[in-house]
Design an enzyme around this catalytic site. Structure first.
Site, short mmCIF file in Angstrom:
data_model
loop_
_atom_site.label_atom_id
_atom_site.label_comp_id
_atom_site.label_asym_id
_atom_site.label_seq_id
_atom_site.Cartn_x
_atom_site.Cartn_y
_atom_site.Cartn_z
N ARG B 22 35.13 57.81 17.93
CA ARG B 22 34.47 56.64 17.97
C ARG B 22 33.09 56.64 17.13
O ARG B 22 32.56 57.51 17.14
CB ARG B 22 34.70 56.04 19.13
CG ARG B 22 33.48 56.74 20.14
CD ARG B 22 33.75 56.28 21.62
NE ARG B 22 32.66 56.94 22.46
CZ ARG B 22 31.53 56.49 22.73
NH1 ARG B 22 31.42 55.05 22.46
NH2 ARG B 22 30.56 56.87 23.49
N THR B 23 32.67 55.47 16.76
CA THR B 23 31.44 55.49 15.90
C THR B 23 30.28 55.25 16.80
O THR B 23 30.31 54.71 18.03
CB THR B 23 31.21 53.98 15.26
OG1 THR B 23 32.28 54.16 14.26
CG2 THR B 23 30.04 54.07 14.58
N LEU B 24 29.35 56.25 16.69
CA LEU B 24 28.28 56.42 17.66
C LEU B 24 26.84 56.11 17.00
O LEU B 24 26.17 55.30 17.59
CB LEU B 24 28.07 58.03 18.14
CG LEU B 24 29.39 58.60 18.97
CD1 LEU B 24 29.05 60.16 18.99
CD2 LEU B 24 29.56 57.87 20.28
N ASN B 126 33.73 50.93 20.19
CA ASN B 126 34.10 51.86 18.89
C ASN B 126 33.58 50.99 17.71
O ASN B 126 34.62 50.44 17.00
CB ASN B 126 35.56 52.36 18.54
CG ASN B 126 35.50 53.07 17.29
OD1 ASN B 126 34.61 53.45 16.52
ND2 ASN B 126 36.97 53.09 16.95
N PRO B 127 32.36 50.49 17.45
CA PRO B 127 32.13 49.17 16.69
C PRO B 127 31.83 49.60 15.20
O PRO B 127 32.06 50.68 14.75
CB PRO B 127 30.56 49.01 17.01
CG PRO B 127 29.96 50.21 17.52
CD PRO B 127 31.28 50.89 18.27
#
Lengths: 277, 245
Positions: B22-24, B126-127
């Site tokens: 996921r996007t961090l 997870n934007p």
């Protein structure tokens, strides 16, 4: 009509290339009580005859609001109609939620038709036994569609379905060319007059019919009894004591009226199954 | 994709495997987008820079793209997420066109669809790391709105992302009018972009301006703004405030 050999399964073709189960489903639509739809450039009117099982019961609801800009009138197995109305409401609200914009009625109708088609091609299903007159708006204005149990759909200027709808269709065929430019009031009047044709002899009263309207600046709503009666009064002679049988459009009231309501569903159709209203 | 909110155990070890899914944080980012409504439609401006942290790595990134006939999407934030959003919208518009029925999705529908997508991703931790601006004109109605990476969306007469909110919006609040002509609108946007160029370290002097009207959507060729670095305040910035910078 004895076509017994090839009519047991919806997935069995006849040698002449017909699916009899689908055609039988369309018969169910013809047994239901009449529903009528008309449209102009900016408005759609849906109207139906209120038919009750007996004098003791209330009448079945046959017109449903799907959204502010879409309404549907059904004829045939009302249970199937209710389920499909719920599906339409669901599709409409999901679209509104995702796009904050009303679902174009033309696209809803295709979803409906595709759903109906599935039931004509699965051996464990049966076709929906209900015809739907879908009226609604999209970017290009007002539209009226008819959805068949077969999965076909057609667009109409005006249409009638259910029992004794042919009388209404004849009336509409005479007048439909003027509908596109009709005013809202004239459209409503034509709808009620078409309903009257299906009653064939019974006095037209506002309690016998349900009328709904939607338009470009008018969300879907039902007309109340008073408004309907007012329109009826403009073309039906006000009830008087004398029986003037030959007086133009006027019908002799009260006496035949009571007899008419007494034989709901009886005249013409011998065995109306309880589920078909 | 397996999803787990990483939980620390006693030794402070995090769930690295799940995190790789996921996007961090963003990597290649675009800076502000500024947009205004004007007399005939919408004007939107953004520069063509893609920063890799503090490095101005890419200088030819188009951060505004036309969507269908009626809309334009401008993005700031993670460029790869913007590209993925363009793929989603491509599929959306393709299906819309396939109906071939005279109905079409306009800017309002596009923005609301994106809001649903972005909010959904945010809820899964997870934007899509973008702030998106959507503008357009459909059947005479002008529309301008934006959605942030956490799914907050709204419409307004003028919008900006990132630094633009702090530097451009105050100018627009003072100087925006309903009946700006095209030339006046461009001048106003250039004023905002010039301030951003002076004060935003991730801005570069290569920008595009897009115009949306009833006739359609056009994005200009890239050009640069004239700058003046000899303001007295620039040559002697701390006079009157010793110790500041």
């Amino acid at each position: 009509m004895f076509r017994n050999q090839y009519d047991t399964d919806v997935t069995t073709w006849s040698p002449t290339g017909r699916l009899f189960q689908v055609e039988y489903a369309m018969e169910a639509v013809k047994q239901g009580s009449a529903a009528i739809g008309l449209r102009s450039r900016s408005h759609v009117v849906l109207a139906c005859v209120n038919k009750a099982q007996s004098e003791l019961s209330s009448h079945q609801r046959k017109i449903f609001k799907v959204d502010d800009h879409i309404g549907v009138a059904i004829a045939g197995l009302t249970a199937d109609g209710r389920v499909l109305s719920r599906y339409m409401r669901s599709e409409s609200i999901n679209h509104s939620f995702t796009y904050e914009s009303p679902l174009p009625v033309g696209r809803l109708v295709v979803h409906l038709a595709d759903k109906a088609q599935v039931c004509t091609q699965r051996s464990w299903k049966r076709p929906y036994g209900v015809g739907l007159l879908v009226g609604g708006l999209d970017e290009s204005g007002a539209h009226l569609y008819y959805n068949c149990p077969s999965g076909n759909y057609f667009e109409y200027q005006a249409f009638a379905i259910g029992s004794r709808s042919q009388a209404a269709k004849t009336y509409l065929e005479r007048r439909f060319e003027s509908f596109q430019e009709s005013s809202r009031e004239d459209l409503i009047k034509d709808a009620i007059m078409a309903i009257r044709e299906t009653l064939q002899g019974e006095t037209l009263k506002s309690s016998l019919c349900t009328v709904s309207v939607l338009g470009v600046d008018e969300p879907f709503h039902f007309l109340d009894q008073e408004s309907i009666q007012k329109v009826i009064d403009t073309f039906e002679k006000v009830p008087e004591e004398e029986e003037d049988a030959g007086e133009g459009e006027a019908e002799p009231e009260a006496a035949t009226g009571a007899a008419g309501t007494g034989e709901q569903g009886g005249s013409g159709d011998q065995d109306v199954a309880p589920m078909e209203i | 994709m397996t999803f787990m909110i990483p939980i620390e155990n006693g030794n402070g070890v995090k769930n690295a495997e799940a995190d790789s899914q996921r996007t961090l944080y963003p990597y290649v980012t675009g800076t502000s987008v500024v947009a205004i409504k004007y007399k005939d439609g919408i004007l939107m401006a953004s520069d063509m820079g893609g920063s890799y942290g503090s490095t101005l790595r890419y200088k030819n990134i188009e951060r505004m793209k036309a969507i269908g006939k009626h809309s334009l999407l401008g993005a700031s934030g993670e460029i790869s997420d913007f590209q993925e959003i363009l793929r989603y919208l491509d599929e959306l518009m393709l299906n819309d066109n396939m109906w071939d029925d005279g109905n079409s999705l306009g800017p309002k529908e596009v923005l609301n669809y994106l809001t649903r997508v972005v909010y959904n991703r945010r809820n899964k931790f997870n934007p899509l790391w973008n702030t998106l601006v959507v503008g357009g004109v459909k059947y005479g109605e002008k529309y301008l709105g934006m959605v942030s990476m956490i799914g907050v969306s709204f419409e307004d007469n003028h919008v900006a992302t990132g630094f633009g909110n702090h530097l451009a919006r105050p100018i627009l609040r003072d100087e925006w009018r309903e009946d700006l002509s095209f030339e006046e609108g461009v001048k106003l946007l250039e004023k905002c972009m010039r301030v951003l160029l002076y004060r935003d370290r991730s801005a570069i002097n290569k920008l595009q301006i897009a115009k949306m009207t009833e006739e359609g959507v056009t994005v200009s060729e890239p050009y640069s703004l004239k700058t003046f670095w000899d303001f007295k305040a620039f040559t002697n910035p701390t006079v009157g405030a010793e110790g500041s910078w």
